[in-house]
Motif scaffolding. Structure first.
Motif, short mmCIF file in Angstrom:
data_model
loop_
_atom_site.label_atom_id
_atom_site.label_comp_id
_atom_site.label_asym_id
_atom_site.label_seq_id
_atom_site.Cartn_x
_atom_site.Cartn_y
_atom_site.Cartn_z
N ARG A 10 1.08 -1.14 -0.03
CA ARG A 10 0.02 0.16 0.03
C ARG A 10 0.88 1.26 -0.09
O ARG A 10 1.89 1.22 0.59
CB ARG A 10 -0.99 -0.06 1.27
CG ARG A 10 -2.15 -1.09 0.88
CD ARG A 10 -2.61 -1.30 2.48
NE ARG A 10 -2.99 -0.54 3.41
CZ ARG A 10 -4.37 0.33 3.54
NH1 ARG A 10 -5.05 -0.02 2.39
NH2 ARG A 10 -4.42 1.06 4.38
N ASP A 283 -2.13 -1.27 -3.37
CA ASP A 283 -1.71 -0.40 -4.75
C ASP A 283 -0.78 -1.30 -5.36
O ASP A 283 -0.34 -0.91 -6.58
CB ASP A 283 -1.05 0.80 -4.18
CG ASP A 283 -2.17 1.77 -3.37
OD1 ASP A 283 -2.84 2.19 -4.06
OD2 ASP A 283 -1.78 1.67 -2.11
N LEU A 379 -7.10 8.83 -6.62
CA LEU A 379 -6.69 8.55 -5.43
C LEU A 379 -7.39 9.04 -4.43
O LEU A 379 -7.51 8.62 -3.42
CB LEU A 379 -5.46 8.70 -5.59
CG LEU A 379 -4.14 8.03 -6.40
CD1 LEU A 379 -2.92 8.79 -6.51
CD2 LEU A 379 -4.01 6.45 -5.66
#
Length: 402
Positions: A10, A283, A379
């Protein structure tokens, strides 16, 4: 921050680790995060760590409580262990009670102090860690259970305190000697895998968490690119990464495709048969097919960098790499600054044609700026849906700021 990305898959801004924590701050990686060690442990792997953690020095954030069956090493960056020998050091100025020592622990246990560390003893940290790693490989090689080793060396972080065995071996002074020492340790690990006949069933990855420090006398490194650690320029974020898996990964192949540390989390999980958490944004991208030659291109089209201690969802990233372009919204010349905020138009560089980021082409490339804004908006939406953890570097400030 890079270590948190590698461990969790992440972005550091999500985990609250978007700035390095000093010793004794009483903060660390949240136990609510899932590490790659936990993912692989759940998949049946034995897990061990030997080296530098730097993701917190509170019990719940230490490696033995974050998925590792055992670990041996240090909690902080290398220079922390030389503080007591510095002119003007005052123990009353410490934030808490830093553990300036080599430590070890097994899963669920409290830390055991192995030996104190000082300006002399730091020279031997990596030597001791690699001995533990090699012994672990030898002990596990006859087991039917797979294993995962995380071996984060302290070299070549400043200060370059020479191990007497390597002093003067290079023509580049203490820093060069440290590089030769580090190279030798990597060789010892590879030799151990080969001697035990498990090299063809083991993937080895060697990379760095950042580019060189350029302004730390006398241990400054060098980069052919602009900038160093603490910036979002290529000199800070473009680092070597070597994957080694005899018979599976083509030897001698090179690529300039985009990967980032978070991808190691998802790639290792995929290769090891681990389950990636589905209750939070991950991510990292699985790059196993790319690495194994099933495709020529990386699965990643962009990567983003946030700098500093802010962790709000609307925080603008410092830079975004999209395809061959780099978009800078905010720049730092170094860790210490100065910072430069761009106005109506961020800076844009074509990294393939201009790897030193010297020629701003933003005015002729609106589509690149638009691509960066689109990534940023995505995001923001993700972080609003899944709120970020408050900053671990400055927890009280972050909590007060809400």
């Amino acid at each position: 921050p890079t270590r948190s990305a590698l461990m969790t898959g992440r972005l550091p801004i999500r985990t609250g680790y978007n700035s390095a924590t000093p010793p004794g701050i009483m903060a660390g990686l949240s136990p609510n995060e899932t590490t790659i060690a936990e993912v692989l442990s759940d998949a049946g792997y034995k897990t061990a760590m030997f080296g530098k953690w730097h993701l917190g020095d509170i019990n719940e954030s230490e490696p033995q409580n974050m998925g590792f069956d055992e670990w041996f090493g240090v909690l902080y960056h290398l220079n922390a262990y030389t503080q007591e020998s510095r002119i003007g050091y005052d123990p009353d100025a410490e934030l808490g009670k830093p553990i300036y020592a080599l430590v070890e622990a097994r899963r669920g246990e409290n830390l055991t102090l192995v030996s104190p560390l000082n300006l002399t003893a730091v020279a031997f940290i990596d030597e001791q860690c690699v001995k533990r790693a090699v012994a672990y490989i030898q002990n596990q090689s006859d087991s039917t259970e797979p294993f995962f080793i995380y071996l984060p060396f302290t070299r070549t972080h400043f200060p370059s305190v020479q191990n007497p065995k390597w002093a003067g071996r290079s023509s580049r002074g203490p820093y060069g000697d440290g590089l030769m020492e580090l190279d030798s340790y990597v060789g010892e690990v590879l030799d151990a895998l080969q001697e035990k006949g498990i090299a063809n069933n083991t993937i080895v990855v060697m990379t760095s968490d950042n580019g060189p420090t350029l302004d730390q006398w006398p241990d400054s490194g060098f980069s052919p690119f602009r900038g160093g650690i603490g910036t979002a320029y290529e000199g800070a974020v473009r680092v070597p990464c070597i994957f080694w898996w005899p018979g599976k990964i083509e030897a001698g192949k090179t690529s300039n495709e985009i990967m980032c540390a978070a991808d190691l989390f998802s790639t290792f999980a995929s290769l090891g048969g681990g389950a990636i958490p589905d209750d939070r944004p991950i991510d990292g991208i699985d790059q196993s097919n790319f690495l194994l030659g099933g495709q020529n291109n990386s699965n990643r089209e962009w990567v983003v960098w946030y700098l500093g201690s802010e962790s709000a969802a609307t925080t603008m990233p410092a830079a975004i790499r999209w395809h061959q372009f780099k978009i800078h919204f905010k720049t730092y010349d170094s860790f210490q600054g100065p910072a430069s905020e761009y106005g109506q138009i961020p800076a844009v560089y074509n990294i393939e044609m201009d790897p030193r980021e010297e020629h701003n082409i933003a005015g002729e490339h609106d589509f690149v700026v638009n691509a960066g804004i689109k990534i940023y908006r995505g995001l923001v939406a993700s972080m609003r849906q899944y709120p970020n953890t408050p900053s671990r570097a400055f927890p009280n400030v972050a909590a007060t700021a809400g």
